[in-house]
Enzyme design. Sequence first.
Site, mmCIF file in Angstrom:
data_model
loop_
_atom_site.group_PDB
_atom_site.id
_atom_site.type_symbol
_atom_site.label_atom_id
_atom_site.label_comp_id
_atom_site.label_asym_id
_atom_site.label_seq_id
_atom_site.Cartn_x
_atom_site.Cartn_y
_atom_site.Cartn_z
ATOM 1 N N SER A 1 3.255 -1.949 10.366
ATOM 2 C CA SER A 1 4.708 -1.903 10.564
ATOM 3 C C SER A 1 5.404 -3.228 10.249
ATOM 4 O O SER A 1 6.350 -3.632 10.934
ATOM 5 C CB SER A 1 5.045 -1.429 11.987
ATOM 6 N N HIS B 1 -9.537 1.083 4.383
ATOM 7 C CA HIS B 1 -8.272 1.280 5.120
ATOM 8 C C HIS B 1 -8.533 2.198 6.322
ATOM 9 O O HIS B 1 -9.354 3.114 6.241
ATOM 10 C CB HIS B 1 -7.220 1.883 4.192
ATOM 11 N N GLY C 1 2.104 2.503 10.655
ATOM 12 C CA GLY C 1 3.006 3.641 10.484
ATOM 13 C C GLY C 1 3.631 4.111 11.787
ATOM 14 O O GLY C 1 4.227 5.181 11.848
ATOM 15 N N GLU D 1 -6.983 4.618 7.455
ATOM 16 C CA GLU D 1 -6.802 6.051 7.182
ATOM 17 C C GLU D 1 -8.052 6.618 6.513
ATOM 18 O O GLU D 1 -8.408 7.779 6.728
ATOM 19 C CB GLU D 1 -5.545 6.275 6.333
ATOM 20 N N GLY E 1 2.790 -1.030 4.307
ATOM 21 C CA GLY E 1 2.811 0.382 3.938
ATOM 22 C C GLY E 1 4.233 0.861 3.726
ATOM 23 O O GLY E 1 4.844 0.646 2.677
ATOM 24 N N GLY E 2 4.794 1.493 4.750
ATOM 25 C CA GLY E 2 6.109 2.143 4.649
ATOM 26 C C GLY E 2 7.198 1.283 4.009
ATOM 27 O O GLY E 2 7.935 1.743 3.129
ATOM 28 N N GLU F 1 -5.504 -4.892 10.427
ATOM 29 C CA GLU F 1 -4.515 -3.834 10.634
ATOM 30 C C GLU F 1 -4.854 -3.079 11.919
ATOM 31 O O GLU F 1 -5.649 -2.130 11.892
ATOM 32 C CB GLU F 1 -4.540 -2.864 9.449
ATOM 33 N N ASN G 1 0.865 -1.181 0.000
ATOM 34 C CA ASN G 1 0.000 0.000 0.000
ATOM 35 C C ASN G 1 0.899 1.226 0.000
ATOM 36 O O ASN G 1 1.479 1.579 1.023
ATOM 37 C CB ASN G 1 -0.899 -0.005 1.242
ATOM 38 N N TRP G 2 0.993 1.870 -1.160
ATOM 39 C CA TRP G 2 1.902 3.021 -1.272
ATOM 40 C C TRP G 2 1.298 4.309 -0.721
ATOM 41 O O TRP G 2 1.982 5.341 -0.697
ATOM 42 C CB TRP G 2 2.305 3.229 -2.744
ATOM 43 N N LYS G 3 0.029 4.276 -0.340
ATOM 44 C CA LYS G 3 -0.615 5.486 0.193
ATOM 45 C C LYS G 3 -0.398 6.651 -0.780
ATOM 46 O O LYS G 3 -0.439 6.451 -1.979
ATOM 47 C CB LYS G 3 -0.094 5.802 1.596
#
Length: 227
Positions: free
Chosen positions: A188, A86, A158, A88, A209-210, A152, A8-10
Amino acid sequence: MTNLIAANWKMFKGPAETLEFFDRFEAPDGVDVVICPPFVSLEAAVGEEWTIYAQNVHWAAEGAFTGETSVQMLVELGVQGAIVGHSERRQWFGETDETVHARCEAALEGGLGVIACVGETEAEREAGETEAVLHRQVVAIPRHDQLVIAYEPVWAIGTGKTATPEIAQEAHALIKSLHDTRVLYGGSVKPENAAELLAQPDVDGALVGGASLDPESFAAICRAAVA
Ligand code: PEP
């Protein structure tokens, strides 16, 4: 079962950086890989050899929904699925269990795959509400063979705080008792902790993600999913 590892590159990587990533990214056989770039980079990404999902999708075929994207638009581009719900989106953009349900239904009916996200906040976990929250979120998600769930925990996204393998396993077992599907862990995930999380019996992959933004670190997580 083959693990599914999704990136997930956001809101990172425009089309040029997307192509740079694919120039350097290699994944081993024996793992299913999905990449979810931002909308503006989908067209660049679908020209590559990987399975590409969007980060959201709307329930209506078309209409006055500024900033949204329909299933048909994604299919026309060659996108194969979408993340839905998600945390977010739930936290900052008013996503609810009802809108998550509607987005999932439309995507699945239109032939897209779905990664539907669930997870409790830190306050909910501390108040002993994890099970009730997961139950509420999971029962709102339609059953379909093209849908997977990502667990999640919001407190692990994150933040660098990863759920212990035991916490992940417990939540995954609960989710699977409610919904018979693959369940990915997200929060994470890094090359250093991926193998331990993926070794849990009810962890069927990861949503990253990150650590998915760097092609070498994402490839290392994909390798951990095969080992
Ligand atoms: C995510 O955004 O789905 C996620 C899990 O992020 P991170 O890996 O950065 O915690």
